[in-house]
Design a protein around this motif. Structure first.
Motif, PDB file in Angstrom:
ATOM      1  N   UNK A 180       0.974  -1.127  -0.435  1.00  0.00           N
ATOM      2  CA  UNK A 180       0.180   0.157   0.397  1.00  0.00           C
ATOM      3  C   UNK A 180       1.133   1.400   0.143  1.00  0.00           C
ATOM      4  N   UNK A 181       1.985   1.256  -0.750  1.00  0.00           N
ATOM      5  CA  UNK A 181       3.000   2.280  -0.646  1.00  0.00           C
ATOM      6  C   UNK A 181       2.960   3.121  -1.968  1.00  0.00           C
ATOM      7  N   UNK A 182       1.778   3.021  -3.185  1.00  0.00           N
ATOM      8  CA  UNK A 182       1.538   3.922  -3.600  1.00  0.00           C
ATOM      9  C   UNK A 182      -0.345   4.103  -4.070  1.00  0.00           C
ATOM     10  N   UNK A 183       0.051   3.931  -3.307  1.00  0.00           N
ATOM     11  CA  UNK A 183      -2.167   3.923  -3.297  1.00  0.00           C
ATOM     12  C   UNK A 183      -2.220   5.275  -2.760  1.00  0.00           C
ATOM     13  N   UNK A 184      -2.142   5.792  -1.801  1.00  0.00           N
ATOM     14  CA  UNK A 184      -2.021   6.906  -1.499  1.00  0.00           C
ATOM     15  C   UNK A 184      -1.947   8.496  -2.720  1.00  0.00           C
ATOM     16  N   UNK A 185      -0.527   8.367  -3.949  1.00  0.00           N
ATOM     17  CA  UNK A 185      -1.146   8.904  -4.471  1.00  0.00           C
ATOM     18  C   UNK A 185      -1.756   8.721  -5.625  1.00  0.00           C
ATOM     19  N   UNK A 223     -13.262  24.103  -4.299  1.00  0.00           N
ATOM     20  CA  UNK A 223     -13.076  23.889  -2.681  1.00  0.00           C
ATOM     21  C   UNK A 223     -12.452  22.650  -2.177  1.00  0.00           C
ATOM     22  N   UNK A 224     -11.395  22.709  -2.182  1.00  0.00           N
ATOM     23  CA  UNK A 224     -10.812  21.326  -1.388  1.00  0.00           C
ATOM     24  C   UNK A 224     -11.503  21.064  -0.030  1.00  0.00           C
ATOM     25  N   UNK A 225     -10.852  19.969   0.304  1.00  0.00           N
ATOM     26  CA  UNK A 225     -11.502  20.090   2.444  1.00  0.00           C
ATOM     27  C   UNK A 225      -9.734  20.467   2.838  1.00  0.00           C
ATOM     28  N   UNK A 226      -9.849  21.345   3.267  1.00  0.00           N
ATOM     29  CA  UNK A 226      -8.524  21.190   4.003  1.00  0.00           C
ATOM     30  C   UNK A 226      -8.559  20.986   5.055  1.00  0.00           C
ATOM     31  N   UNK A 227      -9.703  20.556   5.734  1.00  0.00           N
ATOM     32  CA  UNK A 227      -8.965  19.641   7.152  1.00  0.00           C
ATOM     33  C   UNK A 227      -8.846  17.472   7.256  1.00  0.00           C
ATOM     34  N   UNK A 228      -8.911  17.754   5.643  1.00  0.00           N
ATOM     35  CA  UNK A 228      -8.572  15.914   5.449  1.00  0.00           C
ATOM     36  C   UNK A 228      -8.381  15.634   4.582  1.00  0.00           C
ATOM     37  N   UNK A 229      -7.463  17.230   3.606  1.00  0.00           N
ATOM     38  CA  UNK A 229      -6.763  17.237   2.292  1.00  0.00           C
ATOM     39  C   UNK A 229      -5.516  16.528   3.208  1.00  0.00           C
ATOM     40  N   UNK A 230      -4.758  16.220   1.971  1.00  0.00           N
ATOM     41  CA  UNK A 230      -3.132  15.663   2.799  1.00  0.00           C
ATOM     42  C   UNK A 230      -2.812  14.260   3.430  1.00  0.00           C
ATOM     43  N   UNK A 231      -4.065  14.160   4.051  1.00  0.00           N
ATOM     44  CA  UNK A 231      -3.878  13.312   5.012  1.00  0.00           C
ATOM     45  C   UNK A 231      -3.024  12.043   4.668  1.00  0.00           C
ATOM     46  N   UNK A 232      -3.370  11.532   3.241  1.00  0.00           N
ATOM     47  CA  UNK A 232      -3.030  10.173   2.784  1.00  0.00           C
ATOM     48  C   UNK A 232      -1.212  10.101   2.342  1.00  0.00           C
ATOM     49  N   UNK A 233      -1.189  11.532   1.752  1.00  0.00           N
ATOM     50  CA  UNK A 233       0.178  11.641   1.077  1.00  0.00           C
ATOM     51  C   UNK A 233       1.068  12.154   2.072  1.00  0.00           C
ATOM     52  N   UNK A 234       0.993  12.987   3.233  1.00  0.00           N
ATOM     53  CA  UNK A 234       1.788  12.896   4.773  1.00  0.00           C
ATOM     54  C   UNK A 234       1.726  11.598   5.293  1.00  0.00           C
ATOM     55  N   UNK A 235       0.606  10.515   5.497  1.00  0.00           N
ATOM     56  CA  UNK A 235       1.227   9.455   5.440  1.00  0.00           C
ATOM     57  C   UNK A 235       2.094   8.987   4.272  1.00  0.00           C
ATOM     58  N   UNK A 245       4.959   9.444   2.909  1.00  0.00           N
ATOM     59  CA  UNK A 245       5.699  10.505   2.473  1.00  0.00           C
ATOM     60  C   UNK A 245       6.596  10.018   4.203  1.00  0.00           C
ATOM     61  N   UNK A 246       5.349   9.722   5.243  1.00  0.00           N
ATOM     62  CA  UNK A 246       6.489   9.873   6.555  1.00  0.00           C
ATOM     63  C   UNK A 246       7.034   7.818   6.407  1.00  0.00           C
ATOM     64  N   UNK A 247       5.784   7.236   6.061  1.00  0.00           N
ATOM     65  CA  UNK A 247       6.291   5.622   5.472  1.00  0.00           C
ATOM     66  C   UNK A 247       7.637   5.579   4.458  1.00  0.00           C
ATOM     67  N   UNK A 248       7.735   6.206   3.478  1.00  0.00           N
ATOM     68  CA  UNK A 248       9.125   6.632   2.727  1.00  0.00           C
ATOM     69  C   UNK A 248      10.075   7.024   3.950  1.00  0.00           C
ATOM     70  N   UNK A 249      10.336   7.683   4.491  1.00  0.00           N
ATOM     71  CA  UNK A 249      11.343   8.040   5.314  1.00  0.00           C
ATOM     72  C   UNK A 249      11.571   7.028   6.066  1.00  0.00           C
ATOM     73  N   UNK A 250      10.748   6.088   6.909  1.00  0.00           N
ATOM     74  CA  UNK A 250      11.318   5.148   7.531  1.00  0.00           C
ATOM     75  C   UNK A 250      11.460   3.961   7.039  1.00  0.00           C
ATOM     76  N   UNK A 251      10.928   3.196   5.963  1.00  0.00           N
ATOM     77  CA  UNK A 251      11.452   2.108   5.349  1.00  0.00           C
ATOM     78  C   UNK A 251      12.085   2.274   4.474  1.00  0.00           C
ATOM     79  N   UNK A 252      12.003   3.436   3.901  1.00  0.00           N
ATOM     80  CA  UNK A 252      13.463   3.476   2.577  1.00  0.00           C
ATOM     81  C   UNK A 252      14.825   5.120   2.407  1.00  0.00           C
ATOM     82  N   UNK A 253      14.522   5.113   3.871  1.00  0.00           N
ATOM     83  CA  UNK A 253      15.389   6.407   4.351  1.00  0.00           C
ATOM     84  C   UNK A 253      16.567   6.802   2.759  1.00  0.00           C
ATOM     85  N   UNK A 254      16.780   6.039   2.573  1.00  0.00           N
ATOM     86  CA  UNK A 254      17.961   6.329   1.822  1.00  0.00           C
ATOM     87  C   UNK A 254      18.065   5.673  -0.011  1.00  0.00           C
TER      88      UNK A 254
END
Length: 362
Positions: free
Chosen positions: A265-270, A310-322, A324-333
């Motif tokens: 489930x690494x690419x599905x958020x994009x 208009x975008x849903x400001x409150x919920x938009x970006x949750x998937x992308x933030x998720x 990015x965090x996983x990429x930094x943890x699993x594939x740091x370099x």
């Protein structure tokens, strides 16, 4: 099993220590004595007290005093023990050097040569302070080894704690991904049902296949890349069922996917993000996806048209933030993520080094 493993490990440690001490003692024996018959009682007393001092320093003095910054107490106890052992050996075990006769010299006929000046005797003072030097060396060795061992243990504990923290964080991020996807999928099926579309059964079948993948595959550390791509295809097909116009949806996949692994489930958020913001109010989507696999390098491109609503400001970006965090943890370099946004186009490019090994342990 754990207790047996610990017992076996401790037994090995004791055996290794015994071998090392025996080697040191035999080495000193060869260098200091010409014959085993010349070994005096002080030799055994020296090593018995030395080994005793070594482990007393290692297990008590260093961790309880030195590492607790009680330096004066540490030095005082060490000096007291060294002085005590040295005095005992001098008084009771060391030979009296004053009674040692100088070596005699004989001529060819076997007659003793009487010398006007005797040969200089061994310096008795040096011989007397030698036990103290020996104990200082023992204390220094024990202190250095215990300090280095403590430092190594601390580093190992930090690594274990960091690994546990990372694992818990990844579990949390995955749990966020699943409900987020399910909400979007059910929303799509609801849209079809609201229109009383005949495609609802197909949508439910596609969703069931995706849920089966999520339930039985994504708990593993990594999954087969071909399964992950099949999951992406099912998601795109589910999206197509609810859209009015799918002419501008393109997906191109090139390269060998077999025997390659990827975080599930690494690419599905994009892709979710592209369909969410690349679809206008008329149900027309503009999404382009390209996946290229070369050796163990995955290049992922996705591009969507930015619609004017208009975008849903409150919920938009949750998937992308998720993600990015996983990429930094699993594939740091081993990854490079580039996100480009203009007034009309939003694009993502991810370059990722895949894992070729099979690591499907939880």
């Amino acid at each position: 099993m754990i207790k047996d493993g610990i017992k076996y490990k401790n037994t090995n440690k004791i055996l290794i220590h015994c071998i090392i001490w025996c080697f040191i003692m035999v080495t000193s024996l060869i260098s200091l004595y010409e014959s085993f018959l010349m070994i005096n009682l002080d030799f055994y007393v020296q090593w018995f007290t030395g080994i005793l001092l070594f482990y007393f320093t290692y297990f008590y003095l260093v961790p309880k005093l030195l590492l607790q910054k009680k330096y004066w107490a540490f030095v005082a106890i060490i000096l007291f023990i060294i002085a005590l052992f040295t005095i005992i050996r001098i008084l009771y075990f060391l030979p009296d050097l004053r009674l040692m006769e100088p070596p005699r010299i004989y001529d060819i006929q076997g007659q003793e040569i009487i010398r006007q000046t005797q040969l200089p005797r061994k310096n008795s003072f040096i011989m007397r302070i030698f036990p103290s030097i020996f104990y200082v060396f023992i204390v220094a060795s024990s202190t250095v080894l215990r300090t280095l061992s403590g430092f190594y243990d601390n580093e190992q504990n930090k690594l274990i704690a960091e690994k546990n923290r990372t694992t818990k964080e990844l579990i949390y991020l995955r749990k966020q991904t699943n409900p987020h996807f399910l909400f979007n999928a059910l929303n799509s099926i609801y849209s079809l049902a609201y229109k009383k579309s005949d495609l609802v059964p197909d949508a439910i079948v596609t969703l069931s296949e995706m849920m089966r993948y999520m339930l039985y595959e994504t708990d593993n550390k990594t999954v087969y890349l071909e399964k992950e791509i099949n999951y992406i295809k099912n998601y795109i097909e589910l999206q197509k069922l609810r859209l009015n116009n799918i002419e501008n949806i393109f997906i191109n996949i090139h390269g060998e996917t077999r025997n390659k692994q990827i975080e599930p489930l690494l690419l599905i958020s994009f892709i979710e993000n592209a369909f969410k913001y690349g679809t206008d109010y008329k149900g027309v989507a503009h999404v382009k996806i390209k996946i290229n696999i070369s050796d163990n390098i995955l290049d992922f491109w996705i591009e969507n048209k930015v619609e004017n609503y208009a975008k849903d400001v409150e919920n938009s970006g949750i998937g992308l933030t998720n993600i990015e965090s996983r990429l930094n943890l699993l594939y740091p370099n081993t990854h490079q993520l580039t996100i480009t946004e203009t007034d009309t186009i939003y694009s993502v490019h991810l370059n990722l080094i895949l894992d070729k090994t099979i690591t499907s342990k939880k």
